[in-house]
Design a protein around this motif. Structure first.
Motif, PDB file in Angstrom:
ATOM      1  N   UNK A 131       0.816  -1.214   0.000  1.00  0.00           N
ATOM      2  CA  UNK A 131       0.000   0.000   0.000  1.00  0.00           C
ATOM      3  C   UNK A 131       0.854   1.270   0.000  1.00  0.00           C
ATOM      4  N   UNK A 132       2.065   1.184   0.553  1.00  0.00           N
ATOM      5  CA  UNK A 132       2.913   2.381   0.600  1.00  0.00           C
ATOM      6  C   UNK A 132       3.490   2.717  -0.770  1.00  0.00           C
ATOM      7  N   UNK A 133       3.394   1.815  -1.690  1.00  0.00           N
ATOM      8  CA  UNK A 133       3.986   2.085  -2.994  1.00  0.00           C
ATOM      9  C   UNK A 133       2.943   2.074  -4.116  1.00  0.00           C
ATOM     10  N   UNK A 134       1.695   2.201  -3.703  1.00  0.00           N
ATOM     11  CA  UNK A 134       0.619   2.090  -4.682  1.00  0.00           C
ATOM     12  C   UNK A 134       0.751   3.066  -5.859  1.00  0.00           C
ATOM     13  N   UNK A 135       1.036   4.331  -5.515  1.00  0.00           N
ATOM     14  CA  UNK A 135       1.147   5.354  -6.557  1.00  0.00           C
ATOM     15  C   UNK A 135       2.278   5.028  -7.524  1.00  0.00           C
ATOM     16  N   UNK A 136       3.379   4.617  -6.948  1.00  0.00           N
ATOM     17  CA  UNK A 136       4.557   4.275  -7.731  1.00  0.00           C
ATOM     18  C   UNK A 136       4.252   3.111  -8.678  1.00  0.00           C
ATOM     19  N   UNK A 137       3.588   2.119  -8.155  1.00  0.00           N
ATOM     20  CA  UNK A 137       3.254   0.936  -8.949  1.00  0.00           C
ATOM     21  C   UNK A 137       2.375   1.324 -10.139  1.00  0.00           C
ATOM     22  N   UNK A 138       1.439   2.237  -9.885  1.00  0.00           N
ATOM     23  CA  UNK A 138       0.574   2.706 -10.984  1.00  0.00           C
ATOM     24  C   UNK A 138       1.391   3.406 -12.067  1.00  0.00           C
ATOM     25  N   UNK A 139       2.319   4.272 -11.608  1.00  0.00           N
ATOM     26  CA  UNK A 139       3.151   4.997 -12.570  1.00  0.00           C
ATOM     27  C   UNK A 139       3.974   4.034 -13.421  1.00  0.00           C
ATOM     28  N   UNK A 140       4.557   3.046 -12.751  1.00  0.00           N
ATOM     29  CA  UNK A 140       5.383   2.068 -13.470  1.00  0.00           C
ATOM     30  C   UNK A 140       4.522   1.282 -14.454  1.00  0.00           C
ATOM     31  N   UNK A 141       3.353   0.881 -14.004  1.00  0.00           N
ATOM     32  CA  UNK A 141       2.448   0.131 -14.876  1.00  0.00           C
ATOM     33  C   UNK A 141       2.089   0.911 -16.132  1.00  0.00           C
ATOM     34  N   UNK A 142       1.718   2.188 -15.958  1.00  0.00           N
ATOM     35  CA  UNK A 142       1.337   2.910 -17.186  1.00  0.00           C
ATOM     36  C   UNK A 142       2.543   3.211 -18.063  1.00  0.00           C
ATOM     37  N   UNK A 143       3.708   3.439 -17.455  1.00  0.00           N
ATOM     38  CA  UNK A 143       4.904   3.663 -18.280  1.00  0.00           C
ATOM     39  C   UNK A 143       5.218   2.411 -19.116  1.00  0.00           C
ATOM     40  N   UNK A 144       5.099   1.244 -18.486  1.00  0.00           N
ATOM     41  CA  UNK A 144       5.386   0.000 -19.213  1.00  0.00           C
ATOM     42  C   UNK A 144       4.388  -0.214 -20.337  1.00  0.00           C
ATOM     43  N   UNK A 145       3.167   0.127 -20.077  1.00  0.00           N
ATOM     44  CA  UNK A 145       2.117  -0.085 -21.065  1.00  0.00           C
ATOM     45  C   UNK A 145       2.204   0.912 -22.214  1.00  0.00           C
ATOM     46  N   UNK A 146       2.387   2.189 -21.851  1.00  0.00           N
ATOM     47  CA  UNK A 146       2.303   3.220 -22.876  1.00  0.00           C
ATOM     48  C   UNK A 146       3.601   3.459 -23.618  1.00  0.00           C
ATOM     49  N   UNK A 147       4.727   3.224 -22.946  1.00  0.00           N
ATOM     50  CA  UNK A 147       6.023   3.528 -23.564  1.00  0.00           C
ATOM     51  C   UNK A 147       6.959   2.328 -23.679  1.00  0.00           C
ATOM     52  N   UNK A 148       6.909   1.431 -22.716  1.00  0.00           N
ATOM     53  CA  UNK A 148       7.920   0.378 -22.661  1.00  0.00           C
ATOM     54  C   UNK A 148       9.256   0.898 -22.151  1.00  0.00           C
ATOM     55  N   UNK A 149       9.315   2.233 -21.944  1.00  0.00           N
ATOM     56  CA  UNK A 149      10.531   2.916 -21.496  1.00  0.00           C
ATOM     57  C   UNK A 149      10.187   3.909 -20.408  1.00  0.00           C
ATOM     58  N   UNK A 150      11.049   4.092 -19.437  1.00  0.00           N
ATOM     59  CA  UNK A 150      10.898   5.222 -18.514  1.00  0.00           C
ATOM     60  C   UNK A 150      12.253   5.541 -17.909  1.00  0.00           C
ATOM     61  N   UNK A 151      12.337   6.680 -17.232  1.00  0.00           N
ATOM     62  CA  UNK A 151      13.580   7.013 -16.524  1.00  0.00           C
ATOM     63  C   UNK A 151      13.284   6.995 -15.034  1.00  0.00           C
ATOM     64  N   UNK A 152      14.290   6.666 -14.242  1.00  0.00           N
ATOM     65  CA  UNK A 152      14.097   6.702 -12.793  1.00  0.00           C
ATOM     66  C   UNK A 152      15.135   7.605 -12.126  1.00  0.00           C
ATOM     67  N   UNK A 153      14.669   8.332 -11.108  1.00  0.00           N
ATOM     68  CA  UNK A 153      15.561   9.142 -10.278  1.00  0.00           C
ATOM     69  C   UNK A 153      15.443   8.660  -8.834  1.00  0.00           C
TER      70      UNK A 153
END
Ligand code: OGA
Ligand code: NI
Length: 352
Positions: A43-65
């Motif tokens: 539950x503490x990472x819910x927002x993050x998980x959503x972001x990762x999920x949509x990045x994987x779906x929409x781009x297949x690529x993302x950057x992390x800081x």
């Protein structure tokens, strides 16, 4: 790599456009919620998980800081890479890759049968790494690959190993987030990597190229493994095929960020929920460029197939199972020489 060599020339339809589209929208994801923690409480990472999920779906690529890999370590490996490639060709070739162990220095890699404008140095995460002798599926023999140990620059191997340890930790965390984003147990993928993973790091050097409109640093391709964690320098050149409109767009360098892309294995595991996206590297006539991808790969005997939890009657398995090690060896064989047939791709296992 001086004179114009036809081996480097891309077919007209694959040549880069010199008008560059800078990517707007490749997500930059802040990993601070999990840095220095494990993903124990979903539950503490819910927002993050959503972001990762949509990045994987929409781009297949993302950057992390805020990814937890110490900047000082990254600077050390980048510096070591510069020193290594600055040596004479003769010196570098003393640590050449050969047919028995595909690690070390190499300047004649081909992608889709066109030579890449680059030189590389490959180094395994595990030494030795176990791997099939041939890509023939009836041949059960297994061999081991080992790392070279150049004496220059000083502490080269130690620096690389230390760096690998850190990017490997990051890779495991990313896998957990990806698993959660697919509705799986966070550690669902771990078993494939715990024993005998075949991950490796690659130091890439792209020298200035007198004909950047004809050649590519790396031709268009998809990464065959599970996940790639890439450090690029400030020069820029990586282009991603944007899913929305199939245009090539450039990934703008973000200092100290990592570029993450899902590879073919995650595409198969997820039964195409997440696609491995095509990318390539443009070179330029003035500035050399360095990059360091970490290819996070499972054990050679891992059987790659859609996960049962992600398939059902409405969404049947889209791939036949294949052994990762056989796929990897097949790719390596084809990278050695220009061939007249297409090299192996995950879609060859697609169920029609
Ligand atoms: C690769 C790759 C990108 C880069 O080596 O597979 O895509 O920016 N490299 O060097
Ligand atoms: Ni790649």
């Amino acid at each position: 790599m001086g004179e114009v060599d036809p081996a480097f020339i891309q077919d007209p339809q694959h040549r880069p456009k010199l008008s560059i589209i800078q990517a707007e929208g490749i997500p930059i994801i802040d990993l601070s919620p999990i840095t220095n923690h494990t993903v124990s409480d979903p539950s503490s990472v819910e927002g993050l998980v959503k972001e990762i999920g949509s990045a994987c779906k929409e781009w297949g690529f993302f950057q992390v800081t805020n990814h937890g890999v110490p900047l000082s370590l990254r600077q050390r490996i980048e510096q070591a890479s510069r020193l290594f490639f600055a040596q004479s060709l003769e010196e570098k070739k003393k640590h050449s890759r050969d047919e028995s162990s595909t690690t070390g220095y190499y300047d004649t890699e081909h992608t889709k049968n066109v030579r890449d404008w680059k030189e590389v140095f490959d180094f395994l995460a595990k030494d030795p790494t176990f791997i099939p002798v041939t890509s023939d599926e009836h041949d059960d023999r297994v061999t081991s690959w080992t790392n070279p140990s150049p004496q220059y620059p000083p502490n080269f191997s130690d620096i690389i190993q230390e760096y690998i340890e850190e990017v490997e930790k990051l890779s495991f965390k990313l896998l957990e987030l990806i698993a959660l984003s697919l509705g799986l147990e966070p550690k669902r993928f771990e078993e494939f990597f715990m024993k005998d993973q075949t991950s490796f790091i690659r130091l890439n050097h792209y020298p200035p190229c007198p004909y950047p409109h004809l050649a590519l640093g790396v031709g268009r391709h998809k990464d065959g493994g599970a996940l790639t964690v890439l450090a690029q320098d400030e020069v820029g050149g990586l282009e991603v095929k944007r899913k929305a409109d199939q245009e090539w767009v450039r990934v703008k360098p973000t200092p100290d960020a990592y570029i993450i892309n899902v590879g073919d294995i995650i595409q198969v595991w997820s039964n195409d929920a997440y696609e491995s996206v095509e990318h390539r590297v443009m070179v330029n006539s003035e500035t050399e460029r360095f990059s360091i991808p970490f290819f996070f790969n499972p054990a050679h005997d891992a059987e790659v197939k859609p996960l049962e939890e992600l398939t059902n009657e409405q969404n049947p398995m889209k791939y036949r199972p294949y052994k990762w090690g056989k796929f990897l060896v097949h790719r390596k064989e084809s990278n050695f020489k220009k061939q007249n047939v297409e090299n192996i791709q995950a879609y060859h296992y697609k169920i029609a």
